[in-house]
Design an enzyme around this catalytic site. Structure first.
Site, PDB file in Angstrom:
ATOM      1  N   LYS A  17       0.828  -1.213   0.000  1.00 25.01           N
ATOM      2  CA  LYS A  17       0.000   0.000   0.000  1.00 25.01           C
ATOM      3  C   LYS A  17       0.863   1.265   0.000  1.00 25.01           C
ATOM      4  O   LYS A  17       2.080   1.200   0.253  1.00 25.01           O
ATOM      5  CB  LYS A  17      -0.920  -0.035   1.225  1.00 25.01           C
ATOM      6  N   TYR A  57     -12.322  -1.491  -3.760  1.00 29.98           N
ATOM      7  CA  TYR A  57     -12.837  -1.806  -2.420  1.00 29.98           C
ATOM      8  C   TYR A  57     -14.367  -1.720  -2.367  1.00 29.98           C
ATOM      9  O   TYR A  57     -14.931  -1.454  -1.299  1.00 29.98           O
ATOM     10  CB  TYR A  57     -12.223  -0.858  -1.395  1.00 29.98           C
ATOM     11  N   ASN A 120      -1.875  -0.294   6.994  1.00 30.12           N
ATOM     12  CA  ASN A 120      -1.370  -1.601   7.440  1.00 30.12           C
ATOM     13  C   ASN A 120      -0.479  -2.266   6.383  1.00 30.12           C
ATOM     14  O   ASN A 120      -0.356  -3.483   6.329  1.00 30.12           O
ATOM     15  CB  ASN A 120      -2.532  -2.507   7.877  1.00 30.12           C
ATOM     16  N   HIS A 123      -2.011  -5.621   1.499  1.00 35.39           N
ATOM     17  CA  HIS A 123      -3.353  -6.194   1.302  1.00 35.39           C
ATOM     18  C   HIS A 123      -3.200  -7.576   0.687  1.00 35.39           C
ATOM     19  O   HIS A 123      -2.268  -7.813  -0.090  1.00 35.39           O
ATOM     20  CB  HIS A 123      -4.174  -5.306   0.355  1.00 35.39           C
ATOM     21  N   GLU A 134     -10.065  -9.393  -7.844  1.00 33.04           N
ATOM     22  CA  GLU A 134      -8.995  -8.431  -7.552  1.00 33.04           C
ATOM     23  C   GLU A 134      -7.840  -8.540  -8.559  1.00 33.04           C
ATOM     24  O   GLU A 134      -7.272  -7.525  -8.963  1.00 33.04           O
ATOM     25  CB  GLU A 134      -8.481  -8.649  -6.123  1.00 33.04           C
TER      26      GLU A 134
END
Ligand code: CMP
Length: 146
Positions: A17, A57, A120, A123, A134
């Site tokens: 990310k 998302y 975080n 993913h 995805e």
């Protein structure tokens, strides 16, 4: 399931990310993938638009963190990868650790590098159906090494 893992060849979508890219830990993440024998079948860097992040998302639309998550994911470049191998969805989720880094196991990527539940670092797809969606969101078949 009794007797441990079922052996299924799978693909999963992995993302480093924008927080991981801006903090210079692309190499750390890839080193862990290589050290743990993950096959990287495709990889590229891109900078999502807000709309593209919302499309990716879409399953989280309506959740309280949706707006902030999609703003964060479109805030800078990210690295997207396809990983391939037996049980790779579960294996990669174990390498990442829990979404909330405070609950992530010792030695996992999120435990070591995440700074909050949203930022975080990585993913990973959570199931074969989401992995198919995805992967197709970022890659066509010609871009995936077989
Ligand atoms: P990811 O695995 O990419 O899936 C959805 C993302 O939403 C998650 O990682 C976090 O970056 C972000 N997020 C922020 N808040 C939450 C929350 N309360 N629960 C789950 N995901 C969250």
């Amino acid at each position: 399931m009794k007797g441990g893992y079922r052996h299924v060849m799978e693909r999963t979508l992995a993302i480093i990310k924008p927080d991981g890219v801006s903090r210079g830990i692309i190499g750390e993440v890839i080193k862990r993938l290589e050290n743990n024998d993950f096959k990287i079948a495709a990889m590229k860097m891109l900078h999502l638009s807000k709309k593209q992040a919302e499309g990716f998302y879409a399953v989280h639309q309506g959740k309280p963190f949706f707006e902030s998550l999609t703003a964060f994911m479109s805030s800078g470049p990210a690295v997207v990868m396809v990983l391939e191998g037996e049980n790779v969805i579960t294996r990669y989720r174990e390498l990442m650790g829990a979404t909330n880094y405070k609950e992530a196991a010792e030695g996992t990527i999120r435990r070591e590098f995440a700074t909050d539940i949203e930022k975080n670092v990585v993913h990973g797809s959570d199931a074969p159906e989401t992995a198919a969606f995805e992967i197709a969101y970022y890659f066509n078949n010609l871009e995936i090494v077989i």
